[in-house]
Design a protein around this motif. Structure first.
Motif, PDB file in Angstrom:
ATOM      1  N   LEU A   1       2.414   2.990  -2.409  1.00 46.95           N
ATOM      2  CA  LEU A   1       2.083   3.982  -3.428  1.00 46.95           C
ATOM      3  C   LEU A   1       0.821   4.742  -3.049  1.00 46.95           C
ATOM      4  O   LEU A   1       0.771   5.971  -3.151  1.00 46.95           O
ATOM      5  CB  LEU A   1       1.919   3.335  -4.801  1.00 46.95           C
ATOM      6  CG  LEU A   1       1.583   4.313  -5.930  1.00 46.95           C
ATOM      7  CD1 LEU A   1       2.729   5.297  -6.150  1.00 46.95           C
ATOM      8  CD2 LEU A   1       1.278   3.560  -7.221  1.00 46.95           C
ATOM      9  N   LYS A   2      -0.194   4.029  -2.605  1.00 47.77           N
ATOM     10  CA  LYS A   2      -1.446   4.678  -2.202  1.00 47.77           C
ATOM     11  C   LYS A   2      -1.175   5.685  -1.082  1.00 47.77           C
ATOM     12  O   LYS A   2      -1.639   6.827  -1.132  1.00 47.77           O
ATOM     13  CB  LYS A   2      -2.470   3.650  -1.744  1.00 47.77           C
ATOM     14  CG  LYS A   2      -3.785   4.267  -1.292  1.00 47.77           C
ATOM     15  CD  LYS A   2      -4.729   3.218  -0.726  1.00 47.77           C
ATOM     16  CE  LYS A   2      -6.056   3.785  -0.307  1.00 47.77           C
ATOM     17  NZ  LYS A   2      -6.006   4.921   0.600  1.00 47.77           N
TER      18      LYS A   2
ATOM     19  N   SER B   1      -0.463   1.634 -11.150  1.00 54.42           N
ATOM     20  CA  SER B   1       0.416   0.798 -10.336  1.00 54.42           C
ATOM     21  C   SER B   1       0.197  -0.693 -10.552  1.00 54.42           C
ATOM     22  O   SER B   1       0.765  -1.503  -9.845  1.00 54.42           O
ATOM     23  CB  SER B   1       0.262   1.147  -8.857  1.00 54.42           C
ATOM     24  OG  SER B   1      -1.038   0.836  -8.414  1.00 54.42           O
TER      25      SER B   1
ATOM     26  N   LYS C   1      -5.226  11.236  -7.965  1.00 59.03           N
ATOM     27  CA  LYS C   1      -5.016  10.065  -7.091  1.00 59.03           C
ATOM     28  C   LYS C   1      -5.511   8.798  -7.785  1.00 59.03           C
ATOM     29  O   LYS C   1      -4.805   7.787  -7.831  1.00 59.03           O
ATOM     30  CB  LYS C   1      -5.774  10.226  -5.761  1.00 59.03           C
ATOM     31  CG  LYS C   1      -5.152  11.174  -4.795  1.00 59.03           C
ATOM     32  CD  LYS C   1      -6.009  11.236  -3.533  1.00 59.03           C
ATOM     33  CE  LYS C   1      -5.591  12.339  -2.616  1.00 59.03           C
ATOM     34  NZ  LYS C   1      -6.410  12.399  -1.395  1.00 59.03           N
ATOM     35  N   ARG C   2      -6.727   8.857  -8.329  1.00 58.48           N
ATOM     36  CA  ARG C   2      -7.287   7.687  -9.014  1.00 58.48           C
ATOM     37  C   ARG C   2      -6.426   7.298 -10.214  1.00 58.48           C
ATOM     38  O   ARG C   2      -6.139   6.128 -10.437  1.00 58.48           O
ATOM     39  CB  ARG C   2      -8.727   7.947  -9.455  1.00 58.48           C
ATOM     40  CG  ARG C   2      -9.742   7.824  -8.342  1.00 58.48           C
ATOM     41  CD  ARG C   2     -11.171   7.837  -8.863  1.00 58.48           C
ATOM     42  NE  ARG C   2     -11.489   9.018  -9.639  1.00 58.48           N
ATOM     43  CZ  ARG C   2     -11.916  10.172  -9.126  1.00 58.48           C
ATOM     44  NH1 ARG C   2     -12.081  10.309  -7.822  1.00 58.48           N
ATOM     45  NH2 ARG C   2     -12.176  11.196  -9.904  1.00 58.48           N
TER      46      ARG C   2
ATOM     47  N   VAL D   1       0.795   8.741  -2.488  1.00 61.61           N
ATOM     48  CA  VAL D   1      -0.068   9.601  -3.308  1.00 61.61           C
ATOM     49  C   VAL D   1      -1.073  10.345  -2.428  1.00 61.61           C
ATOM     50  O   VAL D   1      -1.298  11.548  -2.616  1.00 61.61           O
ATOM     51  CB  VAL D   1      -0.787   8.778  -4.400  1.00 61.61           C
ATOM     52  CG1 VAL D   1      -1.825   9.607  -5.129  1.00 61.61           C
ATOM     53  CG2 VAL D   1       0.224   8.208  -5.376  1.00 61.61           C
ATOM     54  N   ASP D   2      -1.666   9.650  -1.476  1.00 64.99           N
ATOM     55  CA  ASP D   2      -2.627  10.298  -0.581  1.00 64.99           C
ATOM     56  C   ASP D   2      -1.976  11.433   0.204  1.00 64.99           C
ATOM     57  O   ASP D   2      -2.566  12.500   0.384  1.00 64.99           O
ATOM     58  CB  ASP D   2      -3.254   9.287   0.377  1.00 64.99           C
ATOM     59  CG  ASP D   2      -4.248   8.366  -0.305  1.00 64.99           C
ATOM     60  OD1 ASP D   2      -4.621   8.626  -1.474  1.00 64.99           O
ATOM     61  OD2 ASP D   2      -4.651   7.371   0.332  1.00 64.99           O
TER      62      ASP D   2
ATOM     63  N   GLN E   1       0.809  -1.219   0.000  1.00 63.44           N
ATOM     64  CA  GLN E   1       0.000   0.000   0.000  1.00 63.44           C
ATOM     65  C   GLN E   1       0.842   1.269   0.000  1.00 63.44           C
ATOM     66  O   GLN E   1       0.340   2.363   0.217  1.00 63.44           O
ATOM     67  CB  GLN E   1      -0.926   0.008   1.223  1.00 63.44           C
ATOM     68  CG  GLN E   1      -1.937  -1.116   1.225  1.00 63.44           C
ATOM     69  CD  GLN E   1      -2.912  -0.983   0.083  1.00 63.44           C
ATOM     70  OE1 GLN E   1      -3.512   0.063  -0.124  1.00 63.44           O
ATOM     71  NE2 GLN E   1      -3.050  -2.042  -0.702  1.00 63.44           N
TER      72      GLN E   1
ATOM     73  N   ARG F   1      -3.111   5.677  -9.069  1.00 63.79           N
ATOM     74  CA  ARG F   1      -3.341   4.335  -8.508  1.00 63.79           C
ATOM     75  C   ARG F   1      -3.601   3.305  -9.587  1.00 63.79           C
ATOM     76  O   ARG F   1      -3.199   2.155  -9.452  1.00 63.79           O
ATOM     77  CB  ARG F   1      -4.501   4.379  -7.530  1.00 63.79           C
ATOM     78  CG  ARG F   1      -4.163   5.064  -6.236  1.00 63.79           C
ATOM     79  CD  ARG F   1      -5.357   5.060  -5.329  1.00 63.79           C
ATOM     80  NE  ARG F   1      -5.163   5.955  -4.207  1.00 63.79           N
ATOM     81  CZ  ARG F   1      -6.138   6.584  -3.603  1.00 63.79           C
ATOM     82  NH1 ARG F   1      -7.393   6.425  -3.991  1.00 63.79           N
ATOM     83  NH2 ARG F   1      -5.883   7.369  -2.590  1.00 63.79           N
ATOM     84  N   THR F   2      -4.260   3.698 -10.681  1.00 65.79           N
ATOM     85  CA  THR F   2      -4.554   2.739 -11.752  1.00 65.79           C
ATOM     86  C   THR F   2      -3.279   2.384 -12.509  1.00 65.79           C
ATOM     87  O   THR F   2      -3.232   1.348 -13.164  1.00 65.79           O
ATOM     88  CB  THR F   2      -5.588   3.272 -12.758  1.00 65.79           C
ATOM     89  OG1 THR F   2      -5.046   4.415 -13.441  1.00 65.79           O
ATOM     90  CG2 THR F   2      -6.892   3.624 -12.092  1.00 65.79           C
TER      91      THR F   2
ATOM     92  N   GLN G   1       7.875   1.725  -5.539  1.00 68.44           N
ATOM     93  CA  GLN G   1       6.535   1.296  -5.150  1.00 68.44           C
ATOM     94  C   GLN G   1       5.875   0.434  -6.224  1.00 68.44           C
ATOM     95  O   GLN G   1       4.791  -0.107  -6.008  1.00 68.44           O
ATOM     96  CB  GLN G   1       5.632   2.516  -4.871  1.00 68.44           C
ATOM     97  CG  GLN G   1       6.179   3.503  -3.865  1.00 68.44           C
ATOM     98  CD  GLN G   1       6.563   2.853  -2.570  1.00 68.44           C
ATOM     99  OE1 GLN G   1       5.807   2.086  -1.986  1.00 68.44           O
ATOM    100  NE2 GLN G   1       7.763   3.154  -2.092  1.00 68.44           N
TER     101      GLN G   1
END
Length: 190
Positions: free
Chosen positions: A85-86, A189, A182-183, A89-90, A83, A186-187, A139
């Motif tokens: 990367l999430k 990764s 963010k979306r 990014v967050d 998690q 995440r896509t 990541q």
């Protein structure tokens, strides 16, 4: 082992003050007198610590870049396995980071001004980009042959989204831009 001397602590205070002020107000938006006043010192003491304003700018940006990367590295390392990367990014695209350019990423705060700066400043910005890319690459799945390219796209989306969200005067639009980035990242990764 003794701690830092008074002069070293004062020097660090000036650097931190300059790092905040430059990210907040831009390279030319702040004077040595402003920085020294913010650090609780008089303008006259500046040259006891730095040979020039440029030397202070370079050191302040180096400090700011290190602090920014450390914060992102910590966000990624504190997250559950897989998690990172999430979490990174967050943290980067958070409301708090967007509202505080003086404490955040120098690329988003100063990117449009940096091409007109000295080679030393541009070199520091290049180092920051390289470090950020390495963090993002770390990541991504190790077997991804396009990790570097993916990291470049992610970095561009993240920095661009943060910069654009700070430019617009509509808070809802600003937040939507960061959420969309963010979306998107995440896509990428996997």
């Amino acid at each position: 082992m003794p701690g830092p001397s008074k002069k070293e602590r004062t020097h660090e205070r000036i650097v931190r003050s300059a790092a905040r002020a430059i990210r907040r107000d831009g390279y030319e938006g702040v004077s040595v007198a402003d920085i020294m006043k913010d650090a609780g010192l008089t303008h006259g003491g500046f040259y006891a610590h730095f040979p020039s304003r440029e030397a202070l700018v370079v050191e302040a940006l180096d400090s700011a870049a290190s602090d920014s990367m450390k914060s992102l590295e910590e966000a990624a390392s504190r997250s559950p396995s897989g998690q990172g990367l999430k979490a990174l990014v967050d943290a980067y695209l958070s409301d708090a980071h967007a509202a505080s350019p003086e404490q955040g990423c120098l690329l988003a705060a100063l990117g449009s001004e940096t091409p007109r700066q000295s080679p030393e400043v541009r070199g520091l910005a290049t180092q920051q980009v390289q470090r950020f890319l390495e963090l993002l690459e770390g990541q991504l799945p190790k077997d991804d042959t396009r990790r570097r390219e993916e990291a470049m796209g992610m970095l561009s989306a993240m920095v661009g989204a943060l910069l654009i969200s700070r430019v617009v005067d509509d808070p809802a639009l600003a937040q939507s831009i960061r959420k969309a980035a963010k979306r998107f990242v995440r896509t990428r990764s996997g």
